[in-house]
Design an enzyme around this catalytic site. Structure first.
Site, short mmCIF file in Angstrom:
data_model
loop_
_atom_site.label_atom_id
_atom_site.label_comp_id
_atom_site.label_asym_id
_atom_site.label_seq_id
_atom_site.Cartn_x
_atom_site.Cartn_y
_atom_site.Cartn_z
N ASP A 65 38.57 21.78 30.25
CA ASP A 65 39.51 21.65 29.14
C ASP A 65 40.76 22.48 29.43
O ASP A 65 40.74 23.71 29.33
CB ASP A 65 38.83 22.12 27.85
CG ASP A 65 39.70 21.94 26.63
OD1 ASP A 65 40.81 21.38 26.76
OD2 ASP A 65 39.28 22.35 25.53
N GLU A 134 41.94 17.19 40.98
CA GLU A 134 42.31 18.60 41.05
C GLU A 134 43.50 18.90 41.95
O GLU A 134 44.36 19.73 41.61
CB GLU A 134 41.11 19.44 41.51
CG GLU A 134 40.02 19.61 40.47
CD GLU A 134 38.96 18.52 40.53
OE1 GLU A 134 37.86 18.73 40.04
OE2 GLU A 134 39.27 17.44 41.07
#
Length: 254
Positions: A65, A134
């Site tokens: 998150d 990522e």
């Protein structure tokens, strides 16, 4: 049964169903989710032989998150989601004395792939998509990689990380990230459970312990994975990219 804020848990004889239920279906990884799911798994006794982990119909889990990370950065706290606890949680799914089944529907990204790769079996619906985003934020999936390499091999995990783009369930099947898929994945899970319920819990526990020794990559890389995760999230440029995404909704290349 205990009530949770980020999970829905139900029991059907020897099968425990755990549904990720964070922030109206967003299903991000939060410290609360990690703590609650860890508690659920540790509470399982010998009468539980199968654990089915599932998300919402449109989103299985999309990773850490960023809003939580951004709030921590603004408060001057460490910017991570407790990598030791998250890695240990995935290790529980991978090495626990029961069969762990990921039931995947919809979108899976970043740390969500870690949950998938950690499970013994992965059953998906035909609309599922998988990605590791990522590197777009100056990160890499350090804690995910030992589990992902164990499941689908070095080069395929390497490719998925470098490309950052989603792959459909057909590709995930071909690469070994998913074991079986169908348009009606609920029915497919049910068919698998008919067989899994017949297994001896004692035999499964012994088998899982043996397989942990056969493929020791998870334990061998634990310290390196956690250290790499902490180092990445300490980079000011990474924190700035996350802040911009949270505050303005802009990706790093925009």
């Amino acid at each position: 049964m205990e009530r949770y804020t980020s999970l829905s848990v139900r029991r059907d004889a020897s099968v425990l169903f755990v549904q990720l239920d964070v922030a109206a279906g967003r299903n991000t990884i939060t410290p609360t989710l990690i703590a609650e799911l860890t508690r659920v798994l540790k509470a399982c006794d010998a009468s539980v032989s199968v654990i089915v982990l599932e998300g919402a119909p449109e989103v299985f889990c999309v990773g850490v998150d960023f809003e939580t990370l951004h709030a921590r950065a603004r408060a001057g706290q460490a910017v991570d989601v407790e990598p030791e606890a998250l890695y240990a949680l995935w290790q529980q799914l991978a090495e626990g004395p029961w069969v762990s089944v990921a039931h995947v529907r919809g979108r899976v990204n970043a740390g969500g792939v870690g949950f998938v790769a950690a499970c013994d079996l992965v059953i998906a619906d035909d609309a599922a998509v998988f990605s590791l985003s990522e590197l777009l934020f100056g990160l890499f999936p350090a804690c995910v990689m030992p589990f992902l390499v164990r499941r689908m091999g070095f080069q395929r995990a390497h490719y998925l990380t470098l490309m950052t783009s989603p792959i459909p369930v057909t590709q995930a099947l071909a690469w070994g990230l998913v074991d079986a898929s169908a348009a009606n994945s609920q029915d497919l899970v049910r068919k698998h459970l008919l067989r899994l319920r017949r297994l001896s819990p004692t035999a499964v526990a012994c088998y899982k312990a043996y397989m942990t020794k056969v493929n020791g990559i998870i334990g061998a890389l634990q310290e390196e994975a956690i250290a790499a995760n902490r180092e990445m999230f300490a980079e000011p440029d990474t924190i700035a990219k996350i802040a911009r995404y949270v505050e303005e909704g802009l990706f790093p290349w925009e």
